[in-house]
Design an enzyme around this catalytic site. Structure first.
Site, PDB file in Angstrom:
ATOM      1  N   PRO A 202      41.691  57.456  28.396  1.00 52.24           N
ATOM      2  CA  PRO A 202      41.271  56.716  29.660  1.00 52.24           C
ATOM      3  C   PRO A 202      39.645  56.251  28.252  1.00 52.24           C
ATOM      4  O   PRO A 202      39.117  56.566  27.569  1.00 52.24           O
ATOM      5  CB  PRO A 202      40.620  58.098  30.466  1.00 52.24           C
ATOM      6  CG  PRO A 202      41.183  59.050  29.362  1.00 52.24           C
ATOM      7  CD  PRO A 202      42.566  58.592  28.227  1.00 52.24           C
ATOM      8  N   ASP A 203      39.257  55.468  30.234  1.00 50.23           N
ATOM      9  CA  ASP A 203      37.708  54.935  29.484  1.00 50.23           C
ATOM     10  C   ASP A 203      36.743  55.798  29.863  1.00 50.23           C
ATOM     11  O   ASP A 203      37.445  56.945  29.954  1.00 50.23           O
ATOM     12  CB  ASP A 203      37.759  53.707  29.299  1.00 50.23           C
ATOM     13  CG  ASP A 203      37.208  52.998  31.151  1.00 50.23           C
ATOM     14  OD1 ASP A 203      36.884  54.234  31.893  1.00 50.23           O
ATOM     15  OD2 ASP A 203      37.300  51.579  31.787  1.00 50.23           O
ATOM     16  N   PHE A 204      34.858  54.972  29.726  1.00 52.70           N
ATOM     17  CA  PHE A 204      34.477  56.817  30.173  1.00 52.70           C
ATOM     18  C   PHE A 204      34.053  56.594  31.349  1.00 52.70           C
ATOM     19  O   PHE A 204      33.949  57.394  32.441  1.00 52.70           O
ATOM     20  CB  PHE A 204      33.328  56.154  29.568  1.00 52.70           C
ATOM     21  CG  PHE A 204      33.538  56.931  27.404  1.00 52.70           C
ATOM     22  CD1 PHE A 204      33.611  57.871  27.351  1.00 52.70           C
ATOM     23  CD2 PHE A 204      34.304  55.767  26.975  1.00 52.70           C
ATOM     24  CE1 PHE A 204      33.640  58.883  26.317  1.00 52.70           C
ATOM     25  CE2 PHE A 204      34.278  56.627  26.095  1.00 52.70           C
ATOM     26  CZ  PHE A 204      34.269  57.428  25.231  1.00 52.70           C
ATOM     27  N   ARG A 205      33.888  54.873  32.189  1.00 43.95           N
ATOM     28  CA  ARG A 205      33.254  54.935  33.247  1.00 43.95           C
ATOM     29  C   ARG A 205      33.530  53.906  34.047  1.00 43.95           C
ATOM     30  O   ARG A 205      33.477  53.501  35.267  1.00 43.95           O
ATOM     31  CB  ARG A 205      31.780  54.077  33.133  1.00 43.95           C
ATOM     32  CG  ARG A 205      30.623  54.697  31.563  1.00 43.95           C
ATOM     33  CD  ARG A 205      29.817  53.672  31.544  1.00 43.95           C
ATOM     34  NE  ARG A 205      28.659  54.586  30.847  1.00 43.95           N
ATOM     35  CZ  ARG A 205      29.176  55.014  29.544  1.00 43.95           C
ATOM     36  NH1 ARG A 205      30.112  54.380  28.943  1.00 43.95           N
ATOM     37  NH2 ARG A 205      28.363  55.759  28.848  1.00 43.95           N
TER      38      ARG A 205
ATOM     39  N   ASN B 188      34.859  53.131  19.002  1.00 42.52           N
ATOM     40  CA  ASN B 188      35.745  54.070  20.691  1.00 42.52           C
ATOM     41  C   ASN B 188      35.790  54.953  18.797  1.00 42.52           C
ATOM     42  O   ASN B 188      35.837  54.599  17.414  1.00 42.52           O
ATOM     43  CB  ASN B 188      37.014  53.120  20.169  1.00 42.52           C
ATOM     44  CG  ASN B 188      37.160  52.153  21.345  1.00 42.52           C
ATOM     45  OD1 ASN B 188      36.030  52.337  22.742  1.00 42.52           O
ATOM     46  ND2 ASN B 188      37.804  51.265  21.078  1.00 42.52           N
TER      47      ASN B 188
ATOM     48  N   ASP C 190      39.030  57.125  18.397  1.00 40.76           N
ATOM     49  CA  ASP C 190      40.796  56.467  18.797  1.00 40.76           C
ATOM     50  C   ASP C 190      41.381  56.529  17.012  1.00 40.76           C
ATOM     51  O   ASP C 190      42.171  56.682  16.472  1.00 40.76           O
ATOM     52  CB  ASP C 190      41.192  56.501  19.937  1.00 40.76           C
ATOM     53  CG  ASP C 190      40.820  54.904  19.849  1.00 40.76           C
ATOM     54  OD1 ASP C 190      41.001  54.127  19.158  1.00 40.76           O
ATOM     55  OD2 ASP C 190      40.657  54.350  20.837  1.00 40.76           O
TER      56      ASP C 190
ATOM     57  N   HIS D 188      30.090  55.566  16.534  1.00 38.87           N
ATOM     58  CA  HIS D 188      30.053  56.370  16.731  1.00 38.87           C
ATOM     59  C   HIS D 188      30.923  57.116  16.326  1.00 38.87           C
ATOM     60  O   HIS D 188      30.766  58.212  16.958  1.00 38.87           O
ATOM     61  CB  HIS D 188      31.004  56.412  18.863  1.00 38.87           C
ATOM     62  CG  HIS D 188      29.365  55.317  19.276  1.00 38.87           C
ATOM     63  ND1 HIS D 188      29.870  55.070  20.583  1.00 38.87           N
ATOM     64  CD2 HIS D 188      28.296  54.651  19.122  1.00 38.87           C
ATOM     65  CE1 HIS D 188      28.671  54.355  21.563  1.00 38.87           C
ATOM     66  NE2 HIS D 188      27.992  54.196  20.352  1.00 38.87           N
TER      67      HIS D 188
HETATM   68  P1  OAD Z   1      33.075  52.421  29.206  1.00 38.26           P
HETATM   69  O1  OAD Z   1      34.017  53.339  30.145  1.00 38.26           O
HETATM   70  O2  OAD Z   1      31.966  52.481  29.859  1.00 38.26           O
HETATM   71  O3  OAD Z   1      33.590  50.432  29.195  1.00 38.26           O
HETATM   72  C1  OAD Z   1      34.859  50.734  29.553  1.00 38.26           C
HETATM   73  C2  OAD Z   1      35.088  48.669  29.982  1.00 38.26           C
HETATM   74  O4  OAD Z   1      36.718  48.466  30.052  1.00 38.26           O
HETATM   75  C3  OAD Z   1      34.551  48.806  31.544  1.00 38.26           C
HETATM   76  O5  OAD Z   1      33.864  47.769  31.596  1.00 38.26           O
HETATM   77  C4  OAD Z   1      35.911  48.876  31.978  1.00 38.26           C
HETATM   78  O6  OAD Z   1      36.637  47.819  33.289  1.00 38.26           O
HETATM   79  C5  OAD Z   1      36.777  47.347  31.003  1.00 38.26           C
HETATM   80  N1  OAD Z   1      38.279  48.316  30.742  1.00 38.26           N
HETATM   81  C6  OAD Z   1      38.720  48.796  30.801  1.00 38.26           C
HETATM   82  N2  OAD Z   1      40.107  49.635  30.537  1.00 38.26           N
HETATM   83  C7  OAD Z   1      40.407  46.875  30.043  1.00 38.26           C
HETATM   84  C8  OAD Z   1      41.397  47.096  29.926  1.00 38.26           C
HETATM   85  N3  OAD Z   1      42.629  46.860  29.968  1.00 38.26           N
HETATM   86  N4  OAD Z   1      41.330  45.374  29.370  1.00 38.26           N
HETATM   87  C9  OAD Z   1      40.019  45.062  30.030  1.00 38.26           C
HETATM   88  N5  OAD Z   1      39.202  46.136  30.546  1.00 38.26           N
HETATM   89  C10 OAD Z   1      39.007  47.137  30.757  1.00 38.26           C
HETATM   90  O7  OAD Z   1      33.434  52.783  27.508  1.00 38.26           O
HETATM   91  P2  OAD Z   1      32.661  51.831  26.590  1.00 38.26           P
HETATM   92  O8  OAD Z   1      32.146  50.900  26.754  1.00 38.26           O
HETATM   93  O9  OAD Z   1      32.935  52.260  25.778  1.00 38.26           O
HETATM   94  O10 OAD Z   1      29.790  57.437  23.601  1.00 38.26           O
HETATM   95  O11 OAD Z   1      31.785  52.906  26.237  1.00 38.26           O
HETATM   96  C11 OAD Z   1      30.661  53.729  25.364  1.00 38.26           C
HETATM   97  C12 OAD Z   1      30.134  54.668  25.216  1.00 38.26           C
HETATM   98  O12 OAD Z   1      29.882  55.563  25.807  1.00 38.26           O
HETATM   99  C13 OAD Z   1      30.961  55.451  24.494  1.00 38.26           C
HETATM  100  O13 OAD Z   1      31.445  55.332  23.008  1.00 38.26           O
HETATM  101  C14 OAD Z   1      30.493  56.964  24.589  1.00 38.26           C
HETATM  102  C15 OAD Z   1      30.685  56.765  26.147  1.00 38.26           C
HETATM  103  O14 OAD Z   1      29.442  57.554  26.443  1.00 38.26           O
HETATM  104  C16 OAD Z   1      29.557  58.125  23.212  1.00 38.26           C
HETATM  105  O15 OAD Z   1      30.279  59.483  23.573  1.00 38.26           O
HETATM  106  C17 OAD Z   1      28.174  58.437  22.336  1.00 38.26           C
END
Ligand code: OAD
Length: 291
Positions: free
Chosen positions: A52-55, A128, A130, A147
């Protein structure tokens, strides 16, 4: 010189999305792109692997941490909270630790690796943790793990380095027992944490070195799968020169930065189309990434 931005954006007779992807392919194949491409990635590059992503509302990690009863979702990556209640992070680490869940690189990871094999990639900066870029074959010198990673570990009280494998075993065992994380804490005189960057911690030196060295050479910036909401990583696009073509490949638009080309939607789908315009399908198949 390669094709101008106007030409990239203004190829007639194709739907807008294909026009952009085709223009981008043409741009990549043009000579100015040699080892001048910088890719920035975030959690969206790995969601199709099952991580999963974060947000993202509902599916993102920060919407699914209720069982840990945290003050805020981000507390799971906060040093202060880790000192007070390490159980939560250690439990989550079983899901996050590369290799334990068997996650495989996505098409997007393989494409980044192929950009390197084709001699086009200058650097991939990833947020990432991972490890999927390296699993896709990207050499570590092409990667900036902004990170941090689970490759090394440190006692947060003494600063002593701890073999990451020892911590991995302790995380797998859990709190109790001679191999558990409580025993590890006693052995090293403080809690042991993998060297992933928690909120408030410095980013690795390589981030700053490469930010300084790479962006002046960058002619194509491709930002994939990130909300660009965490600094200083989110400041990287601003480092690219005005002459650099800046492309976003993401499910949603990123409001804090104005890209020249925004390919909204699933990154693997856009990458697949890009690969076909580049004529690189065979090499992608060899990497196990495209049909
Ligand atoms: P986010 O969850 O903030 O953003 C992920 C983005 O990817 C969102 O805009 C989603 O819409 C998009 N997304 C998800 N799946 C996708 C797909 N299959 N194709 C295209 N887009 C997709 O994650 P990050 O930006 O990586 O830091 O978050 C940044 C940091 O926040 C992480 O490294 C982590 C977190 O807190 C720390 O823990 C220090």
């Amino acid at each position: 010189m390669g094709p101008s931005l106007a030409r990239v954006l203004a190829q007639d007779f194709l739907p807008l999305k294909s026009r952009c992807v085709k223009g981008l392919a043409e741009w990549i194949l043009s000579s100015p792109c040699r080892r001048n491409i910088v890719v920035l990635t975030g959690a969206g590059a790995s969601t199709s692997a099952g991580i999963p992503d974060f947000r993202s509302p509902g599916t993102g990690l920060y919407d699914n941490l209720q069982k840990y009863d945290l003050p805020t979702p981000q507390s799971i990556f906060s040093l202060d909270y880790f000192r007070k209640a390490p159980e939560a992070f250690y439990e989550l680490a079983r899901d996050l630790w590369p290799g334990l869940q068997g996650y495989k690189p996505t098409l997007t990871h393989r494409f980044i690796s192929l950009l390197d094999k084709k001699g086009r990639l200058l650097r991939c900066f990833t947020q990432n943790i991972d490890g999927l870029e390296r699993l896709a074959g990207l050499p570590s010198e092409r990667l900036v793990a902004a990170h941090g990673s689970f490759d090394t570990a440190t006692c947060i009280r003494t600063g002593r380095r701890v073999p990451a494998e020892e911590l991995r075993q302790a995380v797998l065992v859990g709190k109790e027992g001679p191999q558990g994380w409580q025993a590890l804490r006693e052995k090293y005189g403080g809690l042991v944490k993998p060297d992933i960057v928690f909120f408030g911690e410095d980013l690795p030196a390589a981030f700053f070195t490469h930010r300084r060295q790479d962006f002046s050479k960058c002619q194509l910036l491709v930002v994939i799968g990130t909300s660009l909401s965490v600094y200083p990583f989110a400041s990287l696009p601003h480092e690219a020169p005005g002459s650099c073509l800046k492309v976003l490949i993401n499910r949603e638009d990123v409001l804090d930065f104005s890209f020249d080309v925004s390919l909204l939607g699933d990154c693997d789908e856009h990458v697949q189309e890009l690969v076909s315009h580049l004529g690189w399908q065979e090499e992608m198949s060899e990497l196990g990434g495209a049909d």
